[in-house]
Design a protein around this motif. Structure first.
Motif, PDB file in Angstrom:
ATOM      1  N   ALA A   1      49.529  66.578   2.678  1.00  0.00           N
ATOM      2  CA  ALA A   1      50.830  66.075   2.246  1.00  0.00           C
ATOM      3  C   ALA A   1      51.965  66.723   3.037  1.00  0.00           C
ATOM      4  N   PHE A   2      52.981  65.947   3.270  1.00  0.00           N
ATOM      5  CA  PHE A   2      54.172  66.416   3.998  1.00  0.00           C
ATOM      6  C   PHE A   2      54.939  67.441   3.179  1.00  0.00           C
ATOM      7  N   VAL A   3      55.364  68.515   3.851  1.00  0.00           N
ATOM      8  CA  VAL A   3      56.182  69.539   3.204  1.00  0.00           C
ATOM      9  C   VAL A   3      57.580  69.574   3.810  1.00  0.00           C
ATOM     10  N   ALA A   4      57.648  69.774   5.136  1.00  0.00           N
ATOM     11  CA  ALA A   4      58.951  69.896   5.781  1.00  0.00           C
ATOM     12  C   ALA A   4      58.803  69.641   7.266  1.00  0.00           C
ATOM     13  N   ALA A   5      59.913  69.251   7.901  1.00  0.00           N
ATOM     14  CA  ALA A   5      59.911  69.011   9.338  1.00  0.00           C
ATOM     15  C   ALA A   5      61.268  69.377   9.909  1.00  0.00           C
ATOM     16  N   ILE A   6      61.275  69.696  11.200  1.00  0.00           N
ATOM     17  CA  ILE A   6      62.515  70.088  11.863  1.00  0.00           C
ATOM     18  C   ILE A   6      62.508  69.542  13.273  1.00  0.00           C
ATOM     19  N   THR A   7      63.651  69.029  13.714  1.00  0.00           N
ATOM     20  CA  THR A   7      63.749  68.473  15.053  1.00  0.00           C
ATOM     21  C   THR A   7      63.729  69.560  16.112  1.00  0.00           C
ATOM     22  N   TRP A   8      63.592  69.135  17.357  1.00  0.00           N
ATOM     23  CA  TRP A   8      63.408  70.063  18.473  1.00  0.00           C
ATOM     24  C   TRP A   8      64.537  71.076  18.592  1.00  0.00           C
ATOM     25  N   ASN A   9      65.754  70.668  18.234  1.00  0.00           N
ATOM     26  CA  ASN A   9      66.902  71.562  18.380  1.00  0.00           C
ATOM     27  C   ASN A   9      67.317  72.207  17.065  1.00  0.00           C
ATOM     28  N   GLY A  10      66.570  71.937  16.010  1.00  0.00           N
ATOM     29  CA  GLY A  10      66.870  72.546  14.720  1.00  0.00           C
ATOM     30  C   GLY A  10      68.025  71.930  13.973  1.00  0.00           C
ATOM     31  N   ARG A  11      68.597  70.863  14.493  1.00  0.00           N
ATOM     32  CA  ARG A  11      69.793  70.290  13.869  1.00  0.00           C
ATOM     33  C   ARG A  11      69.476  69.480  12.615  1.00  0.00           C
ATOM     34  N   ASN A  12      68.289  68.912  12.572  1.00  0.00           N
ATOM     35  CA  ASN A  12      67.920  68.089  11.421  1.00  0.00           C
ATOM     36  C   ASN A  12      66.619  68.591  10.816  1.00  0.00           C
TER      37      ASN A  12
ATOM     38  N   SER B   1      52.121  78.407  21.419  1.00  0.00           N
ATOM     39  CA  SER B   1      51.956  78.806  22.813  1.00  0.00           C
ATOM     40  C   SER B   1      52.729  77.832  23.692  1.00  0.00           C
ATOM     41  N   GLY B   2      52.890  78.169  24.953  1.00  0.00           N
ATOM     42  CA  GLY B   2      53.521  77.246  25.877  1.00  0.00           C
ATOM     43  C   GLY B   2      54.964  77.578  26.160  1.00  0.00           C
ATOM     44  N   ARG B   3      55.482  77.008  27.240  1.00  0.00           N
ATOM     45  CA  ARG B   3      56.833  77.328  27.696  1.00  0.00           C
ATOM     46  C   ARG B   3      57.857  76.265  27.339  1.00  0.00           C
ATOM     47  N   THR B   4      57.414  75.213  26.661  1.00  0.00           N
ATOM     48  CA  THR B   4      58.324  74.105  26.363  1.00  0.00           C
ATOM     49  C   THR B   4      58.463  73.881  24.867  1.00  0.00           C
ATOM     50  N   PHE B   5      58.409  74.960  24.107  1.00  0.00           N
ATOM     51  CA  PHE B   5      58.487  74.856  22.646  1.00  0.00           C
ATOM     52  C   PHE B   5      59.737  74.113  22.214  1.00  0.00           C
ATOM     53  N   ASP B   6      60.834  74.286  22.942  1.00  0.00           N
ATOM     54  CA  ASP B   6      62.079  73.654  22.520  1.00  0.00           C
ATOM     55  C   ASP B   6      62.105  72.157  22.791  1.00  0.00           C
ATOM     56  N   SER B   7      60.998  71.599  23.290  1.00  0.00           N
ATOM     57  CA  SER B   7      60.867  70.148  23.424  1.00  0.00           C
ATOM     58  C   SER B   7      60.021  69.543  22.313  1.00  0.00           C
ATOM     59  N   TYR B   8      59.589  70.398  21.391  1.00  0.00           N
ATOM     60  CA  TYR B   8      58.678  69.952  20.347  1.00  0.00           C
ATOM     61  C   TYR B   8      59.350  69.929  18.988  1.00  0.00           C
ATOM     62  N   ALA B   9      59.140  68.823  18.284  1.00  0.00           N
ATOM     63  CA  ALA B   9      59.493  68.772  16.879  1.00  0.00           C
ATOM     64  C   ALA B   9      58.337  69.370  16.087  1.00  0.00           C
ATOM     65  N   MET B  10      58.664  70.013  14.973  1.00  0.00           N
ATOM     66  CA  MET B  10      57.666  70.776  14.228  1.00  0.00           C
ATOM     67  C   MET B  10      57.652  70.372  12.763  1.00  0.00           C
ATOM     68  N   GLY B  11      56.496  70.551  12.150  1.00  0.00           N
ATOM     69  CA  GLY B  11      56.397  70.230  10.734  1.00  0.00           C
ATOM     70  C   GLY B  11      55.413  71.124  10.019  1.00  0.00           C
ATOM     71  N   TRP B  12      55.522  71.118   8.696  1.00  0.00           N
ATOM     72  CA  TRP B  12      54.565  71.789   7.820  1.00  0.00           C
ATOM     73  C   TRP B  12      53.984  70.750   6.860  1.00  0.00           C
ATOM     74  N   PHE B  13      52.691  70.849   6.678  1.00  0.00           N
ATOM     75  CA  PHE B  13      51.978  70.028   5.702  1.00  0.00           C
ATOM     76  C   PHE B  13      51.127  70.950   4.846  1.00  0.00           C
ATOM     77  N   ARG B  14      50.643  70.445   3.729  1.00  0.00           N
ATOM     78  CA  ARG B  14      49.742  71.236   2.899  1.00  0.00           C
ATOM     79  C   ARG B  14      48.637  70.354   2.335  1.00  0.00           C
ATOM     80  N   GLN B  15      47.530  70.987   2.043  1.00  0.00           N
ATOM     81  CA  GLN B  15      46.395  70.262   1.495  1.00  0.00           C
ATOM     82  C   GLN B  15      45.729  71.094   0.407  1.00  0.00           C
ATOM     83  N   ALA B  16      45.767  70.567  -0.793  1.00  0.00           N
ATOM     84  CA  ALA B  16      45.102  71.198  -1.925  1.00  0.00           C
ATOM     85  C   ALA B  16      43.686  70.656  -2.039  1.00  0.00           C
TER      86      ALA B  16
END
Length: 127
Positions: free
Chosen positions: A46-57, A25-40
């Motif tokens: 545990a860390f799975v993957a992450a992506i910077t705000w602009n998707g470059r890394n 939600s929200g209007r400033t999604f492109d200012s947020y870095a995002m990640g995925w984690f998992r828990q068994a």
């Protein structure tokens, strides 16, 4: 404030694929870095993957490198996790996470790197 809702989990056979989505939600999604984690069960988140705000890394946990791909669509306020060649050990609840960051040095591999979390989606891989 950001609210995150994951979807796309389910039951799949080993070797199969799933694509998880996380809608923010929200209007400033492109200012947020995002990640995925998992828990068994019985294990730490545990860390799975992450992506910077602009998707470059993007960054990946060792156990998923070459099989999972993280991507984002800032126009849709959504981050994705494409999971291929799934294994039974990938079975877990998968969580989406976000933090307001445009730093080029951010890598987001720790749970403490994030301020917002979704409720998770279950992924079960049968052998």
């Amino acid at each position: 404030q950001v609210q995150l809702v994951e979807s796309g989990g389910g039951l799949v056979q080993a070797g199969g694929s799933l694509r998880l989505s996380c809608a923010a939600s929200g209007r400033t999604f492109d200012s947020y870095a995002m990640g995925w984690f998992r828990q068994a069960p019985g294990k730490e988140r545990a860390f799975v993957a992450a992506i910077t705000w602009n998707g470059r890394n993007s960054y990946y946990g060792d156990s998923v490198k070459g099989r999972f791909t993280i991507a984002r669509d800032n126009a849709k306020n959504t981050v994705y996790l494409q999971m291929n060649s799934l294994k039974p050990e990938d079975t877990a609840v998968y969580y989406c996470a976000a933090v307001r960051s445009t730093s080029p040095l951010w890598d987001g591999v720790r749970t403490d790197d994030y301020d917002y979390w979704g409720r998770g989606t279950q992924v079960t891989v049968s052998s």
